[in-house]
Design an enzyme around this catalytic site. Sequence first.
Site, short mmCIF file in Angstrom:
data_model
loop_
_atom_site.label_atom_id
_atom_site.label_comp_id
_atom_site.label_asym_id
_atom_site.label_seq_id
_atom_site.Cartn_x
_atom_site.Cartn_y
_atom_site.Cartn_z
N GLU A 149 46.87 44.81 15.35
CA GLU A 149 45.85 44.82 16.41
C GLU A 149 44.49 45.21 15.82
OE1 GLU A 149 45.37 43.90 19.69
OE2 GLU A 149 43.36 44.64 19.27
N HIS A 201 57.33 43.43 62.44
CA HIS A 201 56.21 43.48 63.38
C HIS A 201 55.72 44.91 63.57
CE1 HIS A 201 53.80 42.20 66.78
NE2 HIS A 201 54.27 43.24 67.45
N CYS A 224 42.43 42.97 33.81
CA CYS A 224 43.10 43.25 35.08
C CYS A 224 43.02 44.71 35.54
CB CYS A 224 44.59 42.92 35.00
SG CYS A 224 45.08 41.71 33.77
N ASP A 279 46.95 33.63 26.14
CA ASP A 279 45.67 32.94 26.33
C ASP A 279 45.24 32.11 25.13
OD1 ASP A 279 45.69 34.31 28.70
OD2 ASP A 279 43.72 35.25 28.45
N GLY A 323 31.93 30.16 38.83
CA GLY A 323 32.60 30.06 40.14
C GLY A 323 34.09 30.30 40.06
N TYR A 360 37.66 32.81 39.07
CA TYR A 360 38.12 34.04 39.73
C TYR A 360 37.40 35.29 39.22
CZ TYR A 360 41.34 35.63 35.99
OH TYR A 360 41.89 36.09 34.82
N CYS A 387 44.02 42.71 29.22
CA CYS A 387 44.46 43.14 30.55
C CYS A 387 44.25 44.64 30.77
CB CYS A 387 45.93 42.77 30.75
SG CYS A 387 46.54 43.19 32.37
N GLU A 425 35.30 37.70 41.74
CA GLU A 425 35.77 39.09 41.86
C GLU A 425 34.63 40.07 41.59
OE1 GLU A 425 40.52 38.68 40.82
OE2 GLU A 425 39.16 39.15 39.19
N GLU A 467 53.93 38.50 59.00
CA GLU A 467 54.86 37.89 59.95
C GLU A 467 54.37 36.51 60.39
OE1 GLU A 467 55.22 39.68 63.94
OE2 GLU A 467 53.44 40.85 63.48
N LYS A 516 39.40 46.23 36.08
CA LYS A 516 38.83 45.45 37.20
C LYS A 516 39.42 45.92 38.52
CE LYS A 516 40.92 41.83 38.52
NZ LYS A 516 41.58 40.52 38.39
N GLY A 549 33.54 31.30 31.87
CA GLY A 549 34.83 30.90 31.29
C GLY A 549 35.13 31.65 30.00
C1 LIG Z 1 37.94 40.41 33.61
C2 LIG Z 1 39.35 39.88 33.53
C3 LIG Z 1 40.19 40.07 34.60
C4 LIG Z 1 41.50 39.59 34.55
N1 LIG Z 1 42.30 39.81 35.63
C5 LIG Z 1 43.58 39.36 35.60
C6 LIG Z 1 44.44 39.61 36.70
O1 LIG Z 1 44.04 40.20 37.71
N2 LIG Z 1 45.72 39.19 36.61
C7 LIG Z 1 46.20 38.53 35.50
O2 LIG Z 1 47.37 38.18 35.46
N3 LIG Z 1 45.38 38.28 34.45
C8 LIG Z 1 44.10 38.68 34.48
N4 LIG Z 1 43.28 38.44 33.40
C9 LIG Z 1 43.80 37.64 32.26
C10 LIG Z 1 44.65 38.49 31.34
O3 LIG Z 1 43.93 39.62 30.92
C11 LIG Z 1 45.07 37.66 30.15
O4 LIG Z 1 45.71 36.49 30.61
C12 LIG Z 1 46.04 38.41 29.24
O5 LIG Z 1 45.47 39.61 28.78
C13 LIG Z 1 46.44 37.53 28.06
O6 LIG Z 1 47.26 38.25 27.18
P1 LIG Z 1 47.34 37.85 25.64
O7 LIG Z 1 48.44 38.66 25.05
O8 LIG Z 1 47.39 36.39 25.51
O9 LIG Z 1 45.93 38.27 25.02
P2 LIG Z 1 45.09 39.61 25.09
O10 LIG Z 1 45.56 40.53 26.13
O11 LIG Z 1 43.68 39.17 25.14
O12 LIG Z 1 45.37 40.32 23.70
C14 LIG Z 1 44.96 39.78 22.49
C15 LIG Z 1 44.78 40.90 21.49
O13 LIG Z 1 44.68 40.33 20.20
C16 LIG Z 1 43.74 41.09 19.45
N5 LIG Z 1 43.28 40.24 18.36
C17 LIG Z 1 42.52 39.11 18.42
N6 LIG Z 1 42.37 38.58 17.19
C18 LIG Z 1 43.05 39.39 16.33
C19 LIG Z 1 43.29 39.36 14.93
N7 LIG Z 1 42.81 38.40 14.16
N8 LIG Z 1 44.05 40.35 14.40
C20 LIG Z 1 44.55 41.34 15.16
N9 LIG Z 1 44.36 41.40 16.49
C21 LIG Z 1 43.63 40.44 17.07
C22 LIG Z 1 42.68 41.46 20.47
O14 LIG Z 1 41.94 42.58 20.05
C23 LIG Z 1 43.53 41.72 21.71
O15 LIG Z 1 43.87 43.08 21.81
C24 LIG Z 1 41.97 38.91 33.40
C25 LIG Z 1 41.12 38.71 32.31
C26 LIG Z 1 39.82 39.18 32.37
C27 LIG Z 1 38.91 38.96 31.21
#
Ligand SMILES: Cc1cc2nc3c(=O)[nH]c(=O)nc-3n(C[C@H](O)[C@H](O)[C@H](O)COP(=O)(O)OP(=O)(O)OC[C@H]3O[C@@H](n4cnc5c(N)ncnc54)[C@H](O)[C@@H]3O)c2cc1C
Length: 463
Positions: free
Chosen positions: A34, A433, A47, A301, A174, A176, A42, A180, A438, A50, A260
Amino acid sequence: MEMTHDLIVIGGGSGGVAGSRRAAALGAKVAIVEADRFGGTCVIRGCVPKKLMMYAASFAHQFKDAAGFGWTDLQARFEMPRWADAKKREIDRLEKIYDEMLGNAGVETVRGRGRFTSACEVDVGGRRLAAPRILVATGGAPAADALPGLAAAMTSNEVLDLRELPESLLVIGGGYIAVEFASILSALGSRVTLAYRDRYPLRGFDDELRGRLALALGERGITLACGVALQQLERDAQGFVLTRADGSVLRAAAALNATGRKPSTAGLGLAEAGVPLNARGAIIVDNESRTAVPSIWAVGDVTDRVNLTPVAIAEARAFADTEFARTPTRVDHRIVASAVFTDPPVGSVGLTEQQAALRGPVDIYAADFRPMKEAFVGGSQRTFMKLVVDGLDQRVLGAHMIGPEAPEIIQSLAVAVTGGARKHDFDQTIAVHPTLSEEFMLMRTPVRRLAQAVQPPAAPVAS
Ligand SMILES: Cc1cc2nc3c(=O)[nH]c(=O)nc-3n(C[C@H](O)[C@H](O)[C@H](O)COP(=O)(O)OP(=O)(O)OC[C@H]3O[C@@H](n4cnc5c(N)ncnc54)[C@H](O)[C@@H]3O)c2cc1C
Protein backbone atom coordinates in the site's frame (compact mmCIF):
# COMPACT_ATOMS: atom_id res chain seq x y z
CA MET A 1 12.73 -17.61 -10.22
CA GLU A 2 12.69 -17.65 -6.41
CA MET A 3 9.21 -16.85 -5.06
CA THR A 4 8.88 -14.86 -1.81
CA HIS A 5 5.10 -15.31 -1.46
CA ASP A 6 2.12 -17.22 -2.89
CA LEU A 7 0.29 -13.98 -3.61
CA ILE A 8 1.23 -10.32 -3.86
CA VAL A 9 -1.60 -7.79 -3.71
CA ILE A 10 -0.92 -4.25 -4.92
CA GLY A 11 -3.32 -1.79 -3.26
CA GLY A 12 -4.68 -1.91 0.28
CA GLY A 13 -8.22 -0.64 -0.36
CA SER A 14 -11.55 -2.47 -0.31
CA GLY A 15 -10.63 -5.08 -2.91
CA GLY A 16 -7.00 -5.60 -1.93
CA VAL A 17 -7.66 -6.03 1.78
CA ALA A 18 -10.60 -8.42 1.20
CA GLY A 19 -8.67 -10.52 -1.33
CA SER A 20 -5.51 -10.79 0.75
CA ARG A 21 -7.39 -11.76 3.92
CA ARG A 22 -9.43 -14.41 2.12
CA ALA A 23 -6.33 -15.86 0.42
CA ALA A 24 -4.43 -15.93 3.73
CA ALA A 25 -7.39 -17.63 5.44
CA LEU A 26 -7.15 -20.29 2.72
CA GLY A 27 -3.51 -20.91 3.62
CA ALA A 28 -1.64 -18.67 1.16
CA LYS A 29 1.48 -16.68 2.11
CA VAL A 30 0.39 -13.16 1.18
CA ALA A 31 2.01 -9.70 1.01
CA ILE A 32 -0.10 -6.58 0.47
CA VAL A 33 1.55 -3.40 -0.79
CA GLU A 34 0.00 0.00 0.00
CA ALA A 35 1.40 3.36 -1.13
CA ASP A 36 -0.76 5.51 1.15
CA ARG A 37 -3.14 4.33 3.90
CA PHE A 38 -4.74 0.92 4.44
CA GLY A 39 -8.49 1.14 3.88
CA GLY A 40 -8.14 2.86 0.50
CA THR A 41 -10.63 5.20 -1.07
CA CYS A 42 -13.74 3.94 0.71
CA VAL A 43 -12.43 4.20 4.26
CA ILE A 44 -9.99 7.11 3.97
CA ARG A 45 -11.51 9.47 1.36
CA GLY A 46 -14.78 7.98 0.07
CA CYS A 47 -17.84 6.18 1.39
CA VAL A 48 -17.06 6.40 5.11
CA PRO A 49 -16.02 10.07 5.60
CA LYS A 50 -18.69 11.08 3.06
CA LYS A 51 -21.38 9.35 5.09
CA LEU A 52 -20.04 10.93 8.28
CA MET A 53 -20.36 14.32 6.55
CA MET A 54 -23.86 13.38 5.38
CA TYR A 55 -24.83 12.56 8.97
CA ALA A 56 -23.58 16.01 10.03
CA ALA A 57 -25.67 17.63 7.27
CA SER A 58 -28.79 15.64 8.10
CA PHE A 59 -29.16 17.46 11.43
CA ALA A 60 -29.97 20.71 9.59
CA HIS A 61 -33.36 19.34 8.53
CA GLN A 62 -33.89 17.35 11.69
CA PHE A 63 -33.61 20.55 13.75
CA LYS A 64 -36.18 22.23 11.48
CA ASP A 65 -38.54 19.25 11.65
CA ALA A 66 -38.11 19.00 15.43
CA ALA A 67 -39.81 22.37 15.84
CA GLY A 68 -42.88 20.96 14.07
CA PHE A 69 -42.92 18.12 16.61
CA GLY A 70 -43.01 20.47 19.59
CA TRP A 71 -39.34 21.02 20.37
CA THR A 72 -38.33 24.60 21.18
CA ASP A 73 -35.17 26.63 21.82
CA LEU A 74 -33.20 24.70 19.21
CA GLN A 75 -30.35 27.07 18.52
CA ALA A 76 -27.76 25.00 16.72
CA ARG A 77 -24.70 26.09 14.76
CA PHE A 78 -22.39 23.87 12.71
CA GLU A 79 -18.69 24.16 13.57
CA MET A 80 -16.78 22.46 10.81
CA PRO A 81 -13.45 22.09 12.69
CA ARG A 82 -15.23 20.04 15.37
CA TRP A 83 -16.60 17.72 12.71
CA ALA A 84 -13.22 17.57 10.94
CA ASP A 85 -11.39 16.62 14.16
CA ALA A 86 -13.94 13.93 15.03
CA LYS A 87 -13.83 12.59 11.47
CA LYS A 88 -10.02 12.40 11.56
CA ARG A 89 -10.11 10.44 14.82
CA GLU A 90 -12.65 7.99 13.38
CA ILE A 91 -10.75 7.44 10.12
CA ASP A 92 -7.48 6.94 12.05
CA ARG A 93 -9.28 4.38 14.22
CA LEU A 94 -10.64 2.52 11.19
CA GLU A 95 -7.26 2.56 9.44
CA LYS A 96 -5.70 0.98 12.52
CA ILE A 97 -8.40 -1.70 12.53
CA TYR A 98 -7.63 -2.50 8.87
CA ASP A 99 -3.93 -2.78 9.68
CA GLU A 100 -4.68 -5.07 12.64
CA MET A 101 -7.09 -7.22 10.64
CA LEU A 102 -4.38 -7.82 8.06
CA GLY A 103 -1.83 -8.67 10.76
CA ASN A 104 -4.27 -11.02 12.51
CA ALA A 105 -4.93 -12.76 9.21
CA GLY A 106 -1.19 -13.36 8.78
CA VAL A 107 -0.88 -11.03 5.78
CA GLU A 108 2.47 -9.22 5.51
CA THR A 109 1.92 -5.48 5.03
CA VAL A 110 4.45 -3.67 2.85
CA ARG A 111 4.40 0.13 2.76
CA GLY A 112 5.40 1.80 -0.50
CA ARG A 113 4.50 2.04 -4.15
CA GLY A 114 4.45 -1.25 -6.02
CA ARG A 115 5.73 -1.53 -9.56
CA PHE A 116 5.94 -4.59 -11.80
CA THR A 117 9.43 -5.51 -12.90
CA SER A 118 8.21 -8.70 -14.59
CA ALA A 119 4.99 -10.74 -14.76
CA CYS A 120 5.77 -12.35 -11.37
CA GLU A 121 7.85 -9.65 -9.66
CA VAL A 122 7.05 -6.38 -7.94
CA ASP A 123 9.49 -3.75 -6.74
CA VAL A 124 8.56 -1.75 -3.63
CA GLY A 125 11.14 0.94 -2.89
CA GLY A 126 14.01 -1.36 -3.84
CA ARG A 127 12.61 -4.49 -2.16
CA ARG A 128 11.86 -7.36 -4.53
CA LEU A 129 8.69 -9.41 -4.02
CA ALA A 130 7.90 -12.38 -6.24
CA ALA A 131 4.86 -14.65 -6.46
CA PRO A 132 3.13 -16.91 -8.99
CA ARG A 133 -0.02 -14.80 -8.55
CA ILE A 134 -0.28 -11.02 -8.36
CA LEU A 135 -3.56 -9.19 -7.74
CA VAL A 136 -3.78 -5.54 -8.82
CA ALA A 137 -6.30 -3.56 -6.73
CA THR A 138 -4.99 -0.01 -7.10
CA GLY A 139 -8.41 1.64 -7.43
CA GLY A 140 -9.03 4.98 -9.09
CA ALA A 141 -8.51 8.71 -8.60
CA PRO A 142 -10.36 11.89 -9.61
CA ALA A 143 -9.97 12.79 -13.30
CA ALA A 144 -9.42 16.43 -14.28
CA ASP A 145 -9.56 16.26 -18.06
CA ALA A 146 -13.27 16.88 -18.75
CA LEU A 147 -12.65 20.60 -19.32
CA PRO A 148 -9.75 23.06 -19.12
CA GLY A 149 -8.97 24.49 -15.71
CA LEU A 150 -10.49 21.66 -13.65
CA ALA A 151 -7.17 20.86 -12.01
CA ALA A 152 -7.47 24.05 -9.93
CA ALA A 153 -10.70 22.87 -8.30
CA MET A 154 -10.98 20.70 -5.20
CA THR A 155 -11.78 17.01 -5.64
CA SER A 156 -13.70 14.76 -3.27
CA ASN A 157 -10.36 14.14 -1.51
CA GLU A 158 -10.01 17.79 -0.44
CA VAL A 159 -13.70 18.39 0.28
CA LEU A 160 -13.62 15.68 2.90
CA ASP A 161 -10.69 17.43 4.60
CA LEU A 162 -12.26 20.92 4.65
CA ARG A 163 -12.07 22.71 7.97
CA GLU A 164 -14.00 25.74 6.82
CA LEU A 165 -17.27 25.73 4.90
CA PRO A 166 -17.04 27.69 1.62
CA GLU A 167 -19.56 30.52 1.54
CA SER A 168 -20.42 29.54 -2.06
CA LEU A 169 -19.52 26.42 -4.02
CA LEU A 170 -19.68 25.35 -7.66
CA VAL A 171 -20.05 21.59 -7.94
CA ILE A 172 -19.10 20.46 -11.44
CA GLY A 173 -20.54 17.13 -12.54
CA GLY A 174 -23.84 15.27 -12.44
CA GLY A 175 -22.85 11.85 -11.07
CA TYR A 176 -23.50 10.48 -7.60
CA ILE A 177 -20.42 12.07 -6.01
CA ALA A 178 -21.42 15.50 -7.41
CA VAL A 179 -25.02 15.40 -6.19
CA GLU A 180 -24.05 13.98 -2.81
CA PHE A 181 -21.57 16.75 -2.03
CA ALA A 182 -23.91 19.40 -3.46
CA SER A 183 -26.64 18.17 -1.13
CA ILE A 184 -24.37 17.82 1.91
CA LEU A 185 -22.59 21.18 1.63
CA SER A 186 -25.84 22.99 0.89
CA ALA A 187 -27.45 21.55 4.04
CA LEU A 188 -24.39 22.55 6.07
CA GLY A 189 -24.76 26.16 4.87
CA SER A 190 -22.87 26.74 1.60
CA ARG A 191 -24.64 28.41 -1.33
CA VAL A 192 -24.32 25.64 -3.91
CA THR A 193 -24.59 25.67 -7.70
CA LEU A 194 -24.58 22.26 -9.37
CA ALA A 195 -23.41 22.46 -12.99
CA TYR A 196 -23.66 19.54 -15.42
CA ARG A 197 -24.33 19.01 -19.09
CA ASP A 198 -27.37 16.68 -19.10
CA ARG A 199 -30.94 17.69 -18.40
CA TYR A 200 -31.01 15.63 -15.21
CA PRO A 201 -28.28 14.40 -12.85
CA LEU A 202 -27.42 10.71 -12.20
CA ARG A 203 -27.13 9.36 -15.72
CA GLY A 204 -27.85 5.60 -15.70
CA PHE A 205 -30.48 5.77 -12.94
CA ASP A 206 -34.21 5.53 -13.65
CA ASP A 207 -35.31 8.72 -15.42
CA GLU A 208 -38.16 9.32 -13.04
CA LEU A 209 -35.80 9.28 -10.05
CA ARG A 210 -33.43 11.62 -11.89
CA GLY A 211 -36.19 14.15 -12.53
CA ARG A 212 -37.45 13.96 -8.99
CA LEU A 213 -33.97 14.33 -7.52
CA ALA A 214 -33.39 17.45 -9.63
CA LEU A 215 -36.65 18.88 -8.35
CA ALA A 216 -35.87 18.02 -4.73
CA LEU A 217 -32.36 19.50 -4.86
CA GLY A 218 -33.85 22.71 -6.28
CA GLU A 219 -36.43 22.80 -3.48
CA ARG A 220 -33.59 22.42 -0.96
CA GLY A 221 -32.04 25.64 -2.31
CA ILE A 222 -29.41 24.28 -4.71
CA THR A 223 -29.13 26.15 -8.01
CA LEU A 224 -29.16 23.65 -10.88
CA ALA A 225 -27.24 24.86 -13.93
CA CYS A 226 -27.99 21.99 -16.29
CA GLY A 227 -28.61 21.18 -19.94
CA VAL A 228 -25.69 23.26 -21.24
CA ALA A 229 -22.19 21.98 -22.01
CA LEU A 230 -19.43 23.29 -19.73
CA GLN A 231 -16.44 24.97 -21.37
CA GLN A 232 -13.78 26.01 -18.90
CA LEU A 233 -13.03 26.81 -15.31
CA GLU A 234 -10.90 29.80 -14.37
CA ARG A 235 -9.72 31.39 -11.16
CA ASP A 236 -9.98 35.08 -10.37
CA ALA A 237 -9.56 37.20 -7.25
CA GLN A 238 -13.05 36.27 -5.97
CA GLY A 239 -12.75 32.53 -6.58
CA PHE A 240 -13.85 30.46 -9.59
CA VAL A 241 -15.59 31.29 -12.86
CA LEU A 242 -17.19 28.51 -14.91
CA THR A 243 -17.98 29.38 -18.54
CA ARG A 244 -20.72 27.43 -20.32
CA ALA A 245 -21.24 26.79 -24.04
CA ASP A 246 -24.08 29.34 -24.23
CA GLY A 247 -21.69 32.06 -23.02
CA SER A 248 -23.16 32.23 -19.51
CA VAL A 249 -20.81 32.25 -16.51
CA LEU A 250 -21.24 30.83 -13.03
CA ARG A 251 -19.21 32.11 -10.09
CA ALA A 252 -18.42 30.85 -6.62
CA ALA A 253 -15.78 31.17 -3.92
CA ALA A 254 -14.84 27.48 -4.24
CA ALA A 255 -15.18 24.78 -6.87
CA LEU A 256 -15.44 21.00 -6.65
CA ASN A 257 -14.47 18.88 -9.63
CA ALA A 258 -16.76 15.84 -9.53
CA THR A 259 -16.68 15.04 -13.23
CA GLY A 260 -15.51 11.46 -12.83
CA ARG A 261 -12.67 9.16 -11.85
CA LYS A 262 -10.00 7.30 -13.74
CA PRO A 263 -8.33 3.96 -12.97
CA SER A 264 -4.97 4.22 -11.13
CA THR A 265 -2.58 2.45 -13.47
CA ALA A 266 0.13 5.08 -14.04
CA GLY A 267 3.60 4.06 -12.90
CA LEU A 268 2.59 0.46 -12.15
CA GLY A 269 4.78 -0.97 -14.89
CA LEU A 270 1.80 -2.75 -16.46
CA ALA A 271 3.09 -2.27 -20.00
CA GLU A 272 6.40 -3.90 -19.04
CA ALA A 273 4.49 -6.81 -17.51
CA GLY A 274 2.41 -7.10 -20.72
CA VAL A 275 -1.00 -6.22 -19.21
CA PRO A 276 -3.31 -4.50 -21.74
CA LEU A 277 -5.53 -1.54 -20.79
CA ASN A 278 -8.74 -0.34 -22.43
CA ALA A 279 -9.28 3.13 -23.91
CA ARG A 280 -10.22 4.53 -20.49
CA GLY A 281 -6.97 3.23 -18.99
CA ALA A 282 -8.66 0.38 -17.09
CA ILE A 283 -7.12 -3.08 -16.85
CA ILE A 284 -8.95 -5.47 -19.16
CA VAL A 285 -10.10 -8.61 -17.34
CA ASP A 286 -12.36 -11.58 -18.04
CA ASN A 287 -15.26 -12.57 -15.79
CA GLU A 288 -12.85 -14.27 -13.37
CA SER A 289 -10.79 -11.05 -13.12
CA ARG A 290 -7.87 -12.52 -15.11
CA THR A 291 -5.78 -10.19 -17.22
CA ALA A 292 -4.11 -11.29 -20.46
CA VAL A 293 -1.05 -12.28 -18.38
CA PRO A 294 -1.59 -15.68 -16.65
CA SER A 295 0.06 -14.61 -13.36
CA ILE A 296 -1.82 -11.29 -13.01
CA TRP A 297 -5.43 -10.60 -11.93
CA ALA A 298 -7.14 -7.25 -11.28
CA VAL A 299 -10.22 -6.30 -9.23
CA GLY A 300 -12.12 -3.19 -8.18
CA ASP A 301 -12.09 0.29 -9.65
CA VAL A 302 -8.86 -0.27 -11.57
CA THR A 303 -10.94 -2.53 -13.86
CA ASP A 304 -13.73 0.07 -14.19
CA ARG A 305 -16.59 -2.44 -14.14
CA VAL A 306 -19.02 -1.44 -11.36
CA ASN A 307 -17.08 1.01 -9.22
CA LEU A 308 -18.50 0.34 -5.78
CA THR A 309 -16.91 -1.03 -2.61
CA PRO A 310 -19.03 -4.19 -2.23
CA VAL A 311 -18.29 -5.08 -5.85
CA ALA A 312 -14.51 -4.71 -5.36
CA ILE A 313 -14.77 -6.91 -2.25
CA ALA A 314 -16.87 -9.56 -4.04
CA GLU A 315 -14.49 -9.66 -7.02
CA ALA A 316 -11.45 -10.02 -4.75
CA ARG A 317 -13.01 -12.81 -2.68
CA ALA A 318 -14.12 -14.60 -5.86
CA PHE A 319 -10.52 -14.44 -7.10
CA ALA A 320 -9.18 -15.88 -3.82
CA ASP A 321 -11.81 -18.65 -3.72
CA THR A 322 -11.12 -19.58 -7.33
CA GLU A 323 -7.34 -19.64 -6.97
CA PHE A 324 -6.75 -20.81 -3.40
CA ALA A 325 -9.86 -22.87 -2.56
CA ARG A 326 -10.15 -24.31 -6.07
CA THR A 327 -13.81 -23.21 -6.05
CA PRO A 328 -14.44 -21.37 -9.31
CA THR A 329 -16.44 -18.27 -8.35
CA ARG A 330 -17.72 -15.44 -10.50
CA VAL A 331 -19.35 -12.16 -9.59
CA ASP A 332 -22.64 -11.40 -11.30
CA HIS A 333 -22.44 -7.70 -12.18
CA ARG A 334 -25.96 -7.58 -13.63
CA ILE A 335 -27.90 -6.86 -10.43
CA VAL A 336 -26.02 -4.51 -8.11
CA ALA A 337 -28.02 -2.34 -5.75
CA SER A 338 -26.74 1.19 -5.21
CA ALA A 339 -27.58 4.28 -3.23
CA VAL A 340 -27.08 8.01 -3.53
CA PHE A 341 -26.77 9.77 -0.19
CA THR A 342 -28.48 13.01 -1.09
CA ASP A 343 -31.34 14.62 0.80
CA PRO A 344 -33.67 12.98 -0.08
CA PRO A 345 -31.63 9.85 -0.75
CA VAL A 346 -31.99 7.50 -3.69
CA GLY A 347 -31.90 3.70 -3.75
CA SER A 348 -31.97 1.55 -6.83
CA VAL A 349 -31.65 -2.09 -7.80
CA GLY A 350 -32.09 -3.90 -11.10
CA LEU A 351 -33.36 -2.59 -14.40
CA THR A 352 -34.61 0.95 -14.84
CA GLU A 353 -37.90 1.47 -16.66
CA GLN A 354 -35.92 2.66 -19.69
CA GLN A 355 -33.73 -0.48 -19.77
CA ALA A 356 -36.64 -2.87 -19.19
CA ALA A 357 -38.84 -1.24 -21.83
CA LEU A 358 -36.21 -1.91 -24.48
CA ARG A 359 -36.31 -5.65 -23.67
CA GLY A 360 -39.97 -6.50 -23.66
CA PRO A 361 -43.42 -5.79 -22.25
CA VAL A 362 -43.20 -4.15 -18.85
CA ASP A 363 -45.66 -3.24 -16.11
CA ILE A 364 -44.77 -0.19 -14.07
CA TYR A 365 -46.09 0.12 -10.51
CA ALA A 366 -45.51 3.33 -8.58
CA ALA A 367 -46.37 5.11 -5.36
CA ASP A 368 -46.02 8.86 -4.93
CA PHE A 369 -46.96 10.34 -1.58
CA ARG A 370 -46.09 12.78 1.19
CA PRO A 371 -44.89 10.66 4.13
CA MET A 372 -46.61 11.01 7.50
CA LYS A 373 -43.61 12.71 9.11
CA GLU A 374 -43.33 15.27 6.30
CA ALA A 375 -47.07 16.00 6.25
CA PHE A 376 -47.08 16.52 10.04
CA VAL A 377 -44.57 19.38 9.83
CA GLY A 378 -46.24 20.91 6.77
CA GLY A 379 -43.34 19.94 4.48
CA SER A 380 -43.73 19.46 0.75
CA GLN A 381 -41.17 16.67 0.06
CA ARG A 382 -42.73 13.66 -1.60
CA THR A 383 -41.51 10.09 -1.59
CA PHE A 384 -41.55 8.10 -4.80
CA MET A 385 -41.25 4.33 -5.29
CA LYS A 386 -41.35 2.26 -8.42
CA LEU A 387 -41.39 -1.42 -9.32
CA VAL A 388 -40.43 -2.47 -12.83
CA VAL A 389 -42.13 -5.80 -13.55
CA ASP A 390 -41.74 -8.16 -16.50
CA GLY A 391 -45.04 -8.01 -18.38
CA LEU A 392 -44.88 -11.70 -19.30
CA ASP A 393 -43.72 -13.64 -16.25
CA GLN A 394 -44.29 -10.91 -13.60
CA ARG A 395 -40.71 -11.10 -12.33
CA VAL A 396 -39.67 -7.91 -10.51
CA LEU A 397 -36.85 -6.59 -12.66
CA GLY A 398 -36.13 -3.41 -10.74
CA ALA A 399 -37.03 -1.45 -7.62
CA HIS A 400 -36.32 2.26 -7.30
CA MET A 401 -36.98 4.81 -4.61
CA ILE A 402 -36.31 8.42 -3.71
CA GLY A 403 -37.25 9.33 -0.16
CA PRO A 404 -36.21 8.83 3.46
CA GLU A 405 -34.28 5.61 4.15
CA ALA A 406 -34.27 4.66 0.44
CA PRO A 407 -30.76 3.09 0.67
CA GLU A 408 -31.74 0.90 3.64
CA ILE A 409 -35.07 -0.13 2.06
CA ILE A 410 -33.53 -0.94 -1.33
CA GLN A 411 -30.82 -3.05 0.33
CA SER A 412 -33.51 -5.42 1.63
CA LEU A 413 -35.47 -5.40 -1.62
CA ALA A 414 -32.25 -6.31 -3.45
CA VAL A 415 -32.55 -9.79 -1.90
CA ALA A 416 -35.97 -10.23 -3.51
CA VAL A 417 -34.90 -8.84 -6.89
CA THR A 418 -31.69 -10.90 -6.92
CA GLY A 419 -33.66 -13.99 -5.91
CA GLY A 420 -36.07 -13.56 -8.84
CA ALA A 421 -39.18 -12.60 -6.81
CA ARG A 422 -42.42 -12.04 -8.75
CA LYS A 423 -44.95 -9.29 -8.23
CA HIS A 424 -47.19 -11.91 -6.60
CA ASP A 425 -44.56 -12.39 -3.85
CA PHE A 426 -44.71 -8.68 -3.05
CA ASP A 427 -48.55 -8.82 -3.01
CA GLN A 428 -48.48 -11.82 -0.67
CA THR A 429 -46.08 -10.16 1.79
CA ILE A 430 -47.92 -8.70 4.75
CA ALA A 431 -46.66 -5.18 5.32
CA VAL A 432 -45.06 -3.71 8.43
CA HIS A 433 -47.18 -0.72 9.40
CA PRO A 434 -46.73 2.21 9.59
CA THR A 435 -43.59 2.33 7.48
CA LEU A 436 -42.53 3.89 4.21
CA SER A 437 -41.42 0.56 2.76
CA GLU A 438 -44.88 -1.00 3.12
CA GLU A 439 -45.87 0.97 0.01
CA PHE A 440 -43.73 -1.45 -2.02
CA MET A 441 -46.13 -4.25 -0.91
CA LEU A 442 -49.29 -2.27 -1.57
CA MET A 443 -48.98 -1.38 -5.26
CA ARG A 444 -51.90 -3.24 -6.81
CA THR A 445 -52.48 -1.71 -10.27
CA PRO A 446 -49.83 -0.77 -12.82
CA VAL A 447 -49.60 2.95 -13.52
CA ARG A 448 -48.68 2.04 -17.09
CA ARG A 449 -47.97 -0.94 -19.33
CA LEU A 450 -45.28 -0.67 -21.95
CA ALA A 451 -45.47 -2.90 -25.01
CA GLN A 452 -42.49 -4.74 -26.49
CA ALA A 453 -39.39 -2.68 -27.14
CA VAL A 454 -40.73 0.84 -26.74
CA GLN A 455 -39.09 4.01 -25.62
CA PRO A 456 -40.77 4.91 -22.31
CA PRO A 457 -42.19 8.39 -21.86
CA ALA A 458 -39.74 11.16 -21.00
CA ALA A 459 -39.05 11.49 -17.29
CA PRO A 460 -42.02 13.07 -15.57
CA VAL A 461 -40.41 15.37 -13.03
CA ALA A 462 -43.32 15.32 -10.61
CA SER A 463 -46.98 14.62 -10.68
C1 LIG B 1 -16.19 10.42 -2.63
C2 LIG B 1 -16.47 8.96 -2.88
C3 LIG B 1 -17.59 8.39 -2.33
C4 LIG B 1 -17.86 7.04 -2.55
N1 LIG B 1 -18.99 6.52 -1.98
C5 LIG B 1 -19.27 5.21 -2.16
C6 LIG B 1 -20.41 4.64 -1.55
O1 LIG B 1 -21.19 5.32 -0.88
N2 LIG B 1 -20.63 3.32 -1.72
C7 LIG B 1 -19.78 2.53 -2.47
O2 LIG B 1 -20.02 1.33 -2.58
N3 LIG B 1 -18.69 3.06 -3.07
C8 LIG B 1 -18.42 4.37 -2.93
N4 LIG B 1 -17.30 4.91 -3.52
C9 LIG B 1 -16.47 4.05 -4.39
C10 LIG B 1 -15.54 3.17 -3.57
O3 LIG B 1 -14.77 3.96 -2.70
C11 LIG B 1 -14.65 2.39 -4.51
O4 LIG B 1 -15.45 1.68 -5.43
C12 LIG B 1 -13.77 1.39 -3.76
O5 LIG B 1 -12.97 2.04 -2.81
C13 LIG B 1 -12.89 0.63 -4.76
O6 LIG B 1 -12.02 -0.22 -4.07
P1 LIG B 1 -10.64 -0.68 -4.72
O7 LIG B 1 -10.08 -1.73 -3.83
O8 LIG B 1 -10.84 -0.99 -6.14
O9 LIG B 1 -9.71 0.62 -4.70
P2 LIG B 1 -9.35 1.66 -3.56
O10 LIG B 1 -10.24 1.56 -2.40
O11 LIG B 1 -9.27 2.97 -4.26
O12 LIG B 1 -7.91 1.22 -3.08
C14 LIG B 1 -6.79 1.28 -3.90
C15 LIG B 1 -5.56 1.43 -3.05
O13 LIG B 1 -4.42 1.19 -3.86
C16 LIG B 1 -3.39 2.06 -3.45
N5 LIG B 1 -2.45 2.15 -4.56
C17 LIG B 1 -2.62 2.72 -5.78
N6 LIG B 1 -1.53 2.53 -6.55
C18 LIG B 1 -0.64 1.82 -5.79
C19 LIG B 1 0.66 1.30 -6.03
N7 LIG B 1 1.27 1.46 -7.20
N8 LIG B 1 1.26 0.63 -5.03
C20 LIG B 1 0.66 0.45 -3.84
N9 LIG B 1 -0.57 0.91 -3.57
C21 LIG B 1 -1.21 1.58 -4.53
C22 LIG B 1 -4.11 3.35 -3.11
O14 LIG B 1 -3.34 4.16 -2.25
C23 LIG B 1 -5.38 2.82 -2.46
O15 LIG B 1 -5.24 2.73 -1.07
C24 LIG B 1 -16.98 6.25 -3.32
C25 LIG B 1 -15.83 6.82 -3.88
C26 LIG B 1 -15.58 8.16 -3.67
C27 LIG B 1 -14.36 8.77 -4.28
